[in-house]
Write an enzyme that holds these catalytic residues in place. Structure first.
Site, short mmCIF file in Angstrom:
data_model
loop_
_atom_site.label_atom_id
_atom_site.label_comp_id
_atom_site.label_asym_id
_atom_site.label_seq_id
_atom_site.Cartn_x
_atom_site.Cartn_y
_atom_site.Cartn_z
N SER A 118 -30.20 6.32 23.61
CA SER A 118 -31.52 5.70 23.55
C SER A 118 -31.42 4.18 23.57
CB SER A 118 -32.27 6.16 22.30
OG SER A 118 -31.54 5.83 21.14
N SER A 119 -30.26 3.63 23.19
CA SER A 119 -30.04 2.18 23.28
C SER A 119 -29.49 1.87 24.66
CB SER A 119 -29.04 1.75 22.20
OG SER A 119 -29.51 2.07 20.92
N CYS A 120 -30.36 2.00 25.66
CA CYS A 120 -29.88 1.99 27.04
C CYS A 120 -29.65 0.59 27.57
CB CYS A 120 -30.87 2.73 27.95
SG CYS A 120 -32.49 1.93 28.04
N GLY A 121 -30.14 -0.43 26.86
CA GLY A 121 -29.95 -1.78 27.36
C GLY A 121 -30.90 -2.17 28.47
#
Length: 282
Positions: A118-121
């Site tokens: 979910s912390s895809c950047g």
């Protein structure tokens, strides 16, 4: 021992005393993906349908257009302490016909680890504009149109096909859903993004993308990354059992995708493009 389902000894509190018994838990192991020998990403997944997983992942990242873009996919180098193959390292060799500039552009995302969590950047307006440039398939303007009663039944239809979930209670699932309720390419995984990659990879390998006539159904929440993966596959309807994120709603709305969330037997929410749900646009 199955690597998809693992038996674990537990002490269970029954309300009055503890009892000892084995329990079934979902398997979770790393999968290292290499493209032409270059390490691209490492993701935690439930073993099984690994070829679908890597095809779906590389399609969503823009490396693959068709299954023919892969010349060979093989396990390599992964062994345990006793020298047994773990099937946790998979190397994909691309076809010589794949343009080098397309691969270079897609693999440049390796610096941010791709969209495997979910912390895809990828955030903000610039990320959305970049995605529009990469989209290959225009979404159907109005079709498919889903009956709202059918949409409300989809989570139960998916749950009935979740064989490993019934044993472990610990897996996400995804599938393609036709307007008549037929589910295809049902896949399970500890990661919601992996489950979706497995579904879309299976469809890619079967020559079924773009899948504009079907919906992507997921047992999880609807995140930006799942909307992105569906758009890359030309899918116009995303149905999630849980909540969407704000950026998922924004991306779906700007792309003309129908996003459905909080889907239950007693109702659901339509967040964008309601014309693909019968009666919702009135």
């Amino acid at each position: 021992m199955s690597r998809v389902v693992v038996r674990a000894p537990i002490r269970r509190w029954t309300g009055e005393t503890f009892v000892s018994r084995p329990d079934s838990v979902a398997g979770e192991e790393p999968l290292e993906l290499r493209v032409d020998g270059r390490q691209v990403t490492l993701t935690m997944r439930t073993p099984g349908h690994d070829l679908d997983l890597v095809h779906g992942f590389l399609h969503a990242e823009g490396v693959l257009v068709t299954a023919a873009d892969v010349s060979v996919a093989r396990y390599c180098d992964g062994v345990d302490d006793e020298g047994r193959q773990t099937y946790n390292v998979l190397d994909v060799s691309l076809s010589p016909e794949v343009p080098a500039e397309r691969v270079a552009d897609a693999l440049s995302g390796a610096v941010r680890g791709f969209t495997t969590t979910s912390s895809c950047g990828v955030c903000g307006k610039s990320g959305i504009e970049a995605l529009h440039v990469r989209m290959r398939h225009p979404l159907p303007v109005a079709a498919p149109v889903f009956d709202p009663r059918l949409l409300a039944r989809l989570p139960d239809l998916l749950r009935a096909r979740q064989q490993t979930f019934r044993r472990t209670g610990g897996l996400h699932a995804a599938a393609l859903a036709a307007p008549d309720g037929t589910l295809s390419h049902v896949r399970e995984d500890v990661g919601r993004h992996n489950a979706v990659d497995k579904v879309l990879g299976a469809a890619l390998r079967a020559g079924e993308l773009p899948a504009g006539g079907q919906a992507l159904l997921t047992s999880s929440r609807a995140s930006y990354e799942l909307v992105q993966k569906a758009l890359m596959a030309g899918i116009a309807v995303l149905v999630a059992v849980s909540a969407p994120s704000s950026l998922a709603v924004q991306l779906a709305a700007e792309s003309g995708m129908t996003l459905v969330g909080f889907t239950r037997a007693d109702g659901f929410n339509v967040y964008s493009a309601p014309e693909r749900v019968a009666g919702a646009a009135g």
